[in-house]
Design a protein around this motif. Structure first.
Motif, PDB file in Angstrom:
ATOM      1  N   TYR A  38       0.837  -1.197   0.000  1.00 24.71           N
ATOM      2  CA  TYR A  38       0.000   0.000   0.000  1.00 24.71           C
ATOM      3  C   TYR A  38       0.876   1.253   0.000  1.00 24.71           C
ATOM      4  O   TYR A  38       0.643   2.193  -0.762  1.00 24.71           O
ATOM      5  N   MET A  39       1.872   1.262   0.873  1.00 22.24           N
ATOM      6  CA  MET A  39       2.781   2.410   0.971  1.00 22.24           C
ATOM      7  C   MET A  39       3.571   2.601  -0.319  1.00 22.24           C
ATOM      8  O   MET A  39       3.815   3.725  -0.743  1.00 22.24           O
ATOM      9  N   GLN A  40       3.971   1.514  -0.953  1.00 23.57           N
ATOM     10  CA  GLN A  40       4.755   1.596  -2.184  1.00 23.57           C
ATOM     11  C   GLN A  40       3.914   2.109  -3.355  1.00 23.57           C
ATOM     12  O   GLN A  40       4.421   2.797  -4.226  1.00 23.57           O
ATOM     13  N   ARG A  41       2.636   1.759  -3.373  1.00 22.56           N
ATOM     14  CA  ARG A  41       1.761   2.154  -4.484  1.00 22.56           C
ATOM     15  C   ARG A  41       1.139   3.535  -4.303  1.00 22.56           C
ATOM     16  O   ARG A  41       0.549   4.084  -5.231  1.00 22.56           O
ATOM     17  N   ALA A  42       1.225   4.079  -3.123  1.00 23.33           N
ATOM     18  CA  ALA A  42       0.615   5.387  -2.856  1.00 23.33           C
ATOM     19  C   ALA A  42       1.161   6.434  -3.827  1.00 23.33           C
ATOM     20  O   ALA A  42       2.305   6.354  -4.269  1.00 23.33           O
ATOM     21  N   ASP A  43       0.346   7.399  -4.160  1.00 18.00           N
ATOM     22  CA  ASP A  43       0.753   8.480  -5.056  1.00 18.00           C
ATOM     23  C   ASP A  43       1.511   9.526  -4.235  1.00 18.00           C
ATOM     24  O   ASP A  43       0.960  10.537  -3.809  1.00 18.00           O
ATOM     25  N   TRP A  44       2.796   9.247  -4.012  1.00 15.50           N
ATOM     26  CA  TRP A  44       3.604  10.093  -3.148  1.00 15.50           C
ATOM     27  C   TRP A  44       3.776  11.503  -3.710  1.00 15.50           C
ATOM     28  O   TRP A  44       3.878  12.457  -2.949  1.00 15.50           O
ATOM     29  N   ASN A  45       3.807  11.646  -4.995  1.00 17.18           N
ATOM     30  CA  ASN A  45       3.912  12.975  -5.577  1.00 17.18           C
ATOM     31  C   ASN A  45       2.709  13.819  -5.153  1.00 17.18           C
ATOM     32  O   ASN A  45       2.855  14.964  -4.723  1.00 17.18           O
ATOM     33  N   TYR A  46       1.515  13.238  -5.237  1.00 16.54           N
ATOM     34  CA  TYR A  46       0.301  13.940  -4.814  1.00 16.54           C
ATOM     35  C   TYR A  46       0.333  14.197  -3.304  1.00 16.54           C
ATOM     36  O   TYR A  46       0.048  15.308  -2.845  1.00 16.54           O
ATOM     37  N   ILE A  47       0.678  13.174  -2.529  1.00 12.51           N
ATOM     38  CA  ILE A  47       0.690  13.287  -1.071  1.00 12.51           C
ATOM     39  C   ILE A  47       1.639  14.394  -0.620  1.00 12.51           C
ATOM     40  O   ILE A  47       1.263  15.270   0.161  1.00 12.51           O
ATOM     41  N   ILE A  48       2.855  14.363  -1.116  1.00 12.10           N
ATOM     42  CA  ILE A  48       3.871  15.348  -0.716  1.00 12.10           C
ATOM     43  C   ILE A  48       3.448  16.763  -1.108  1.00 12.10           C
ATOM     44  O   ILE A  48       3.583  17.705  -0.332  1.00 12.10           O
ATOM     45  N   ALA A  70      20.637  17.287   9.125  1.00  9.26           N
ATOM     46  CA  ALA A  70      20.288  16.464   7.960  1.00  9.26           C
ATOM     47  C   ALA A  70      18.875  15.923   8.125  1.00  9.26           C
ATOM     48  O   ALA A  70      18.350  15.840   9.242  1.00  9.26           O
ATOM     49  N   ILE A  71      18.276  15.558   7.009  1.00  6.96           N
ATOM     50  CA  ILE A  71      16.955  14.931   7.010  1.00  6.96           C
ATOM     51  C   ILE A  71      17.169  13.423   6.936  1.00  6.96           C
ATOM     52  O   ILE A  71      17.958  12.936   6.119  1.00  6.96           O
ATOM     53  N   LEU A  72      16.471  12.697   7.806  1.00 10.75           N
ATOM     54  CA  LEU A  72      16.573  11.237   7.881  1.00 10.75           C
ATOM     55  C   LEU A  72      15.167  10.681   7.813  1.00 10.75           C
ATOM     56  O   LEU A  72      14.375  10.865   8.730  1.00 10.75           O
ATOM     57  N   THR A  73      14.822  10.017   6.704  1.00  7.32           N
ATOM     58  CA  THR A  73      13.436   9.600   6.499  1.00  7.32           C
ATOM     59  C   THR A  73      13.325   8.181   5.956  1.00  7.32           C
ATOM     60  O   THR A  73      14.097   7.788   5.091  1.00  7.32           O
ATOM     61  N   LYS A  74      12.364   7.452   6.492  1.00  5.77           N
ATOM     62  CA  LYS A  74      12.071   6.108   5.972  1.00  5.77           C
ATOM     63  C   LYS A  74      11.328   6.243   4.656  1.00  5.77           C
ATOM     64  O   LYS A  74      10.526   7.153   4.477  1.00  5.77           O
ATOM     65  N   ILE A  75      11.610   5.306   3.760  1.00  2.00           N
ATOM     66  CA  ILE A  75      10.877   5.259   2.488  1.00  2.00           C
ATOM     67  C   ILE A  75      10.533   3.810   2.153  1.00  2.00           C
ATOM     68  O   ILE A  75      11.222   2.885   2.577  1.00  2.00           O
ATOM     69  N   HIS A  76       9.489   3.656   1.374  1.00  2.00           N
ATOM     70  CA  HIS A  76       9.036   2.330   0.957  1.00  2.00           C
ATOM     71  C   HIS A  76       9.359   2.038  -0.493  1.00  2.00           C
ATOM     72  O   HIS A  76       9.220   0.913  -0.940  1.00  2.00           O
ATOM     73  N   SER A  77       9.773   3.054  -1.219  1.00  4.04           N
ATOM     74  CA  SER A  77      10.265   2.880  -2.590  1.00  4.04           C
ATOM     75  C   SER A  77      11.098   4.105  -2.943  1.00  4.04           C
ATOM     76  O   SER A  77      10.728   5.231  -2.598  1.00  4.04           O
ATOM     77  N   MET A  78      12.210   3.873  -3.608  1.00  5.43           N
ATOM     78  CA  MET A  78      13.082   4.990  -3.976  1.00  5.43           C
ATOM     79  C   MET A  78      12.486   5.787  -5.132  1.00  5.43           C
ATOM     80  O   MET A  78      12.479   7.013  -5.102  1.00  5.43           O
ATOM     81  N   GLU A  79      11.964   5.079  -6.135  1.00  4.33           N
ATOM     82  CA  GLU A  79      11.489   5.769  -7.333  1.00  4.33           C
ATOM     83  C   GLU A  79      10.149   6.476  -7.137  1.00  4.33           C
ATOM     84  O   GLU A  79       9.821   7.383  -7.883  1.00  4.33           O
ATOM     85  N   ASN A  80       9.395   6.131  -6.126  1.00  5.58           N
ATOM     86  CA  ASN A  80       8.112   6.773  -5.882  1.00  5.58           C
ATOM     87  C   ASN A  80       8.239   7.718  -4.676  1.00  5.58           C
ATOM     88  O   ASN A  80       8.360   8.929  -4.838  1.00  5.58           O
ATOM     89  N   GLU A  81       8.274   7.167  -3.489  1.00  6.80           N
ATOM     90  CA  GLU A  81       8.327   7.979  -2.277  1.00  6.80           C
ATOM     91  C   GLU A  81       9.646   8.750  -2.145  1.00  6.80           C
ATOM     92  O   GLU A  81       9.644   9.947  -1.871  1.00  6.80           O
ATOM     93  N   GLY A  82      10.748   8.056  -2.342  1.00  8.41           N
ATOM     94  CA  GLY A  82      12.058   8.708  -2.200  1.00  8.41           C
ATOM     95  C   GLY A  82      12.223   9.875  -3.150  1.00  8.41           C
ATOM     96  O   GLY A  82      12.643  10.967  -2.754  1.00  8.41           O
ATOM     97  N   TYR A  83      11.876   9.657  -4.404  1.00  8.65           N
ATOM     98  CA  TYR A  83      12.029  10.721  -5.391  1.00  8.65           C
ATOM     99  C   TYR A  83      11.092  11.893  -5.084  1.00  8.65           C
ATOM    100  O   TYR A  83      11.492  13.061  -5.183  1.00  8.65           O
ATOM    101  N   ALA A  84       9.850  11.608  -4.682  1.00  8.70           N
ATOM    102  CA  ALA A  84       8.899  12.687  -4.376  1.00  8.70           C
ATOM    103  C   ALA A  84       9.395  13.532  -3.207  1.00  8.70           C
ATOM    104  O   ALA A  84       9.303  14.766  -3.238  1.00  8.70           O
TER     105      ALA A  84
END
Length: 170
Positions: A38-48, A70-84
């Motif tokens: 669910y977290m990986q498929r979320a529309d992180w661009n929209y959410i952010i 520094a910013i330290l954040t968990k992510i569930h996908s680099m190309e979706n959440e991480g990039y957003a």
């Protein structure tokens, strides 16, 4: 070094992220893999891009020294959440280093907690951080002594309500 969590400290992403999730009556019984998907498929661009910044966080982050913050954040996908997250941080003029933590790791698996500070809204993260020799500061946006996962701050972590108060911890 002062490490600053993203979700629940910089942006209030939870409302949009979990809006659809909360409509699923079986969500609490789903296996962990389904929650991760669910977290990986979320529309992180929209959410952010549609989540509110918390207590003028953008202004304070822009003023911080990148040598000791520094910013330290968990992510569930680099190309979706991480990039957003990366794109949003840079587009908002924030030059602090960003460290991404894969969802299956603890923050202390990725950076050395010893002698460093973590500002986080999740008490479980602070417990691990302090266990590894770091100092945990509880980001309590609602000033209710309860974290984002409805856990009470029973260990009495020092708390902060705004990133404007971070100068007190350096």
């Amino acid at each position: 070094m002062v490490y600053i969590d993203f979700d629940g400290v910089i942006l209030d992403t939870e409302e949009l992220l979990f809006k659809e999730w909360r409509m699923n009556p079986n969500r609490l019984n789903l296996p962990e893999e389904e929650k991760i998907k669910y977290m990986q498929r979320a529309d992180w661009n929209y959410i952010i891009n549609n989540s509110p910044a918390i207590n003028n966080s953008i202004d304070y982050l822009k003023k911080m020294n990148s040598e000791n913050n520094a910013i330290l954040t968990k992510i569930h996908s680099m190309e979706n959440e991480g990039y957003a997250k990366f794109k949003w941080i840079r587009e908002n003029g924030i030059i602090l280093p960003i460290t991404f933590v894969p969802f299956y790791c603890k923050k202390t698996d990725i950076v050395n907690a010893c002698g460093n500070i973590l500002i986080d809204d999740c008490l479980k993260n602070l417990d691990d951080w302090t266990k590894m020799g770091g100092e945990g500061i509880f980001f309590d946006m609602n000033d209710d002594n309860v974290d984002s996962w409805q856990q009470k701050n029973v260990k009495g972590y020092q708390k902060v309500l705004s990133l404007s108060k971070l100068n007190n911890f350096k």
